[in-house]
Design a protein around this motif. Structure first.
Motif, short mmCIF file in Angstrom:
data_model
loop_
_atom_site.label_atom_id
_atom_site.label_comp_id
_atom_site.label_asym_id
_atom_site.label_seq_id
_atom_site.Cartn_x
_atom_site.Cartn_y
_atom_site.Cartn_z
N SER A 121 0.84 -1.19 0.00
CA SER A 121 0.00 0.00 0.00
C SER A 121 0.87 1.23 0.00
N THR A 125 -3.77 1.26 -2.34
CA THR A 125 -4.32 1.18 -0.98
C THR A 125 -5.05 -0.15 -0.84
N LYS A 180 -8.87 6.67 1.24
CA LYS A 180 -9.00 5.65 2.28
C LYS A 180 -10.46 5.36 2.57
#
Length: 627
Positions: free
Chosen positions: A331, A350, A381
């Protein structure tokens, strides 16, 4: 405000394949962005060279040129930026610098100084040479247009001359022309780079541009006015500029945050799909729009029985599906990595987290160095969490669907042979009987194996199971025209066939079945021979409903088993006899309780003597209807 392009060079903006068309026209069509940039550079260089030639006889104090050069070196220093993919659109105080420059030096001197200063600044910032030249050319052209506008509206501006409303309006008009030209030129470059419509790029942040244009124009006019009327009052400019800068920055951040969260809300709402490919398509579409990414990849982890799947695409949706592993992926921001394109990408990856396990990876690819802001990272996120939830819902739905399909299959099929059961036979019969007519008969054949119990008793139930499986497959392969082949239970099978021209055609199918069943079955090296009996009934010739058809096929089977290894077509007369015996057996119970049974004792005589030597007791049933 002025707008500038920064970052790495973009690839050509599409068009024809350069290998298919040669010459200058082919290059232009295959590289529209480069062609546009070089055109602007050439035009700007010609204008700057012409202005320099006109400025040769002009005598200008050196400090004025130095001040203007210093202002233009700072004019393109970005105060605010909006990112369009790999390109950044910068907002500066250039209008103020241009207006001050217009009153300090003549326009023929100002244009080449502006071009050189801006090119030097972008070169010092290590921007791509073509973009440095492009920004210098657009700045010089904008300065030239602004100076001409000021001269047309208010005459030649000069520091120390009387400053009135006309001069103020002229400078304001010049600032607006400068901003409009630069905004349109940069918007065209961004549109070609990102393959967007020019008006869509131009309309992005239009209200902010207009606000900054007006604000910078007023500041520029105010600076010139204060310099003419009262130079000591210029001390109020620094705090005023700081306040304006804070207002610009706050408005831009508020606008960007609002747009970003609105896009996030819309993207999360459209993730409500129950198909993995549909979720991936929605993710690529919205992620490309939110983060201005060139490519978006959604990698879904596999399982022991299913490999991982990579969905790759962009603003146009999923373009490629292939299989890949999660091994080696990390990530965060990685360096250039190979992706679906042959070009190197700057990749932001991610993870997609499930319940204590990584279920996949979301990757954003940019053809050039891009630094996502802290807010964009937080949105990425949050978006990844929503994608994870959507993928888990898809997996859960798929598991439930597979479970439901398994249960439905088990409810309608026999677990041993894989054939349909009585429930499936009924469902198929509803459809087939609905299409039956006098010219399209539907036949139901019930097959019962003879001596099957002997196989179970002798060789065990395992042998019997194998025997049933092979018999079932034989029936399926021998009656390919059947609408359904089912196991009703034990050693009994049913075959449903529609579209027969006459009931007699069902008899030929029954004869074929008997021939197939007579062939030996091999089990554990033994050849087992067994026969069967077949009962046949047709709809609508022999029955008026499925239940009646099933019952009459059973009756025909019972009739066939009397001679074993044969088939029997349903006969009404024999069925009535069977029903009569069944009815008598049931009525006899009632006759025992009712006074329908009469005892008779007829005597037996000795014929030689004529004397009664014994008696016979007979019970006779006096039936109320049958006598």
């Amino acid at each position: 405000m002025t707008q500038r392009l920064t970052g790495e060079p973009a690839p050509h903006g599409g068009g024809l394949d350069p290998r298919r068309e040669s010459g200058a026209l082919g290059w232009v069509r295959s590289n529209p962005l480069s062609a546009y940039a070089w055109t602007v550079v050439v035009v700007g260089a010609c204008v700057a060279a012409t202005a320099a030639a006109l400025a040769v006889p002009t005598v200008v104090e050196g400090w004025r040129i130095a001040v203007v050069a210093g202002l233009f070196l700072l004019a393109d220093r970005p105060l605010l930026e909006i990112r369009f993919g790999r390109d950044n659109e910068s907002f500066t105080w250039a209008e103020v610098c241009v207006l001050v420059g217009l009153v300090l030096v003549p326009l023929p001197v100002l244009v080449p100084v502006a071009a050189v200063a801006v090119v030097v600044y972008h070169s010092l910032m290590q921007h791509h040479p073509l973009k440095s030249l492009f920004n210098g050319a657009t700045f010089a052209l904008g300065v030239g247009l602004a100076g001409l506008t000021v001269q047309v509206v208010g005459g030649e501006p000069a520091l120390g001359a009387r400053f009135d409303l006309r001069e103020g309006l002229a400078l304001g008009a010049g600032a607006l022309v400068f901003s409009a030209f630069n905004g349109g030129a940069v918007a065209m470059a961004v549109a070609l780079s990102e393959q967007l419509r020019w008006r869509d790029v131009l309309s992005k942040g239009l209200w902010l541009r207009t606000l900054i244009d007006i604000g910078n124009g007023l500041v520029g006019v105010g600076v010139v006015g204060l310099a003419v009327w009262s130079r000591p009052t210029l001390v109020v400019l620094p705090p005023l500029l700081v306040i304006m800068y804070a207002a610009y920055r706050g408005y831009l951040h508020a606008m960007q945050e609002r747009d970003l969260w609105q896009q996030l809300e819309s993207a999360c709402r459209e993730l409500n799909h129950l198909d993995e490919a549909a979720v991936a398509s929605s993710v690529t579409l919205h992620a490309a729009a939110m983060f201005k990414a060139d490519t978006v990849e959604v990698l879904v982890a596999g399982s022991d029985v299913r490999p991982g799947t990579l969905y790759a695409g962009g603003a146009d949706g999923v373009q490629l599906v292939r299989q890949e592993s999660l091994a080696g992926m990390s990530s965060g921001n990685s360096g250039p990595a190979s992706s679906t394109d042959t070009s190197a990408l700057m990749v932001y990856a991610t993870p997609l987290e499930g319940a204590n396990v990584t279920i996949g990876m979301l990757r954003l690819g940019f053809r050039g160095p891009v630094d996502l802001t802290k807010r964009e990272r937080q949105v990425l996120k949050t978006f990844a969490h929503s994608v994870s939830s959507a993928l888990q819902n898809v997996a859960l739905y798929s598991e439930m669907r597979e479970h439901a399909e398994t249960k439905a299959y088990e409810a309608s099929h026999d677990g041993l042979t894989g054939l349909g059961n009585r429930a499936l036979l009924h469902d198929r019969a509803v459809v087939v009987l609905g299409d039956a007519t006098d010219d399209r008969q539907c036949a139901l054949l019930i097959v019962d194996l003879d001596h099957f119990k002997e196989i179970n008793d002798t060789l065990g139930h395992a042998a019997g199971d194998v025997f049933l499986q092979q018999v079932g497959q034989r029936i399926v392969s021998s009656v390919k025209e059947a609408d359904a082949v089912c196991r009703l239970g034990g050693d009994e099978f049913a075959v449903l066939i529609g579209g027969l021209r006459t009931p007699e055609h069902a008899d030929s199918v029954a004869a074929r079945l008997l021939t197939v069943l007579a062939e030996p079955v091999t089990f554990d090296g033994l050849r087992l021979s067994i026969e069967g009996s077949v009962g046949v009934a047709c709809y609508p010739a022999d029955a008026s409903s499925f239940d009646e058809l099933l019952r009459r096929a059973d009756v025909a089977l019972y009739q066939a088993k009397t001679s074993r290894g044969s088939f029997s077509h349903y006969r009404v007369d024999r069925d009535e006899s069977s029903l009569h015996r069944l009815a008598l057996a049931a009525e006899l119970r009632t006759a025992m309780a009712a006074p329908q049974c009469v005892v008779h004792c007829p005597p037996q005589y000795d014929l030689a003597t004529g004397r009664a030597v014994s008696a016979e007791a007979l019970v006779r049933w006096q039936h109320p209807k049958r006598g």
